[in-house]
Motif scaffolding. Structure first.
Motif, PDB file in Angstrom:
ATOM      1  N   LEU A 123       0.814  -1.211   0.000  1.00 39.95           N
ATOM      2  CA  LEU A 123       0.000   0.000   0.000  1.00 39.95           C
ATOM      3  C   LEU A 123       0.851   1.266   0.000  1.00 39.95           C
ATOM      4  N   GLU A 124       2.073   1.187   0.489  1.00 37.97           N
ATOM      5  CA  GLU A 124       2.982   2.326   0.462  1.00 37.97           C
ATOM      6  C   GLU A 124       3.614   2.533  -0.914  1.00 37.97           C
ATOM      7  N   GLY A 125       3.259   1.667  -1.848  1.00 39.11           N
ATOM      8  CA  GLY A 125       3.768   1.808  -3.207  1.00 39.11           C
ATOM      9  C   GLY A 125       5.005   0.989  -3.492  1.00 39.11           C
ATOM     10  N   ASN A 126       5.384   0.143  -2.568  1.00 40.64           N
ATOM     11  CA  ASN A 126       6.535  -0.732  -2.771  1.00 40.64           C
ATOM     12  C   ASN A 126       6.101  -1.996  -3.503  1.00 40.64           C
TER      13      ASN A 126
ATOM     14  N   ILE B 177       6.836  -6.291  -4.602  1.00 38.68           N
ATOM     15  CA  ILE B 177       7.370  -7.575  -4.150  1.00 38.68           C
ATOM     16  C   ILE B 177       8.844  -7.652  -4.549  1.00 38.68           C
ATOM     17  N   LYS B 178       9.156  -7.151  -5.730  1.00 41.85           N
ATOM     18  CA  LYS B 178      10.534  -7.162  -6.217  1.00 41.85           C
ATOM     19  C   LYS B 178      11.450  -6.363  -5.293  1.00 41.85           C
ATOM     20  N   SER B 179      10.976  -5.195  -4.818  1.00 41.47           N
ATOM     21  CA  SER B 179      11.815  -4.391  -3.924  1.00 41.47           C
ATOM     22  C   SER B 179      11.976  -5.056  -2.560  1.00 41.47           C
ATOM     23  N   LEU B 180      10.948  -5.766  -2.098  1.00 43.85           N
ATOM     24  CA  LEU B 180      11.056  -6.508  -0.842  1.00 43.85           C
ATOM     25  C   LEU B 180      12.045  -7.658  -1.009  1.00 43.85           C
ATOM     26  N   ALA B 181      11.985  -8.326  -2.136  1.00 41.42           N
ATOM     27  CA  ALA B 181      12.921  -9.421  -2.399  1.00 41.42           C
ATOM     28  C   ALA B 181      14.359  -8.901  -2.388  1.00 41.42           C
ATOM     29  N   LYS B 182      14.563  -7.738  -2.985  1.00 38.10           N
ATOM     30  CA  LYS B 182      15.906  -7.142  -2.997  1.00 38.10           C
ATOM     31  C   LYS B 182      16.353  -6.836  -1.571  1.00 38.10           C
TER      32      LYS B 182
END
Length: 84
Positions: free
Chosen positions: A28-31, A33-38
């Motif tokens: 919801l903050e605009g992030n 899944i790819k950025s979380l994986a990184k």
């Protein structure tokens, strides 16, 4: 069997960050899944598979995406009304 222990470790990492609530807020903050994986230093596909293997995490992602889509729709509708 090493894969299963690694999967459990990664799921435990997500739980430590806040689990489904964290994941929902992350999106919801605009992030992405790819950025979380990184951030977690794993492949994005691996993280997606982990999320899909857990019903609670999958529901959190689905819910966040639906809410985000609704918010984008409302924003676009308001912009169109201002132009008209």
């Amino acid at each position: 069997m090493a894969g299963r222990s690694l999967q459990k470790k990664r799921l435990a990492e997500i739980e430590k960050m806040g689990g489904a609530d964290f994941l929902r807020e992350w999106i919801l903050e605009g992030n992405s899944i790819k950025s979380l994986a990184k951030k977690m230093e794993i492949h994005a596909g691996t993280l997606r598979n982990l999320i899909l293997s857990n019903a609670e995490l999958t529901a959190a992602v689905d819910s966040a995406r639906k809410d985000a889509a609704d918010a984008h729709f409302e924003e676009a509708f308001e912009l169109l009304n201002e132009v008209s």
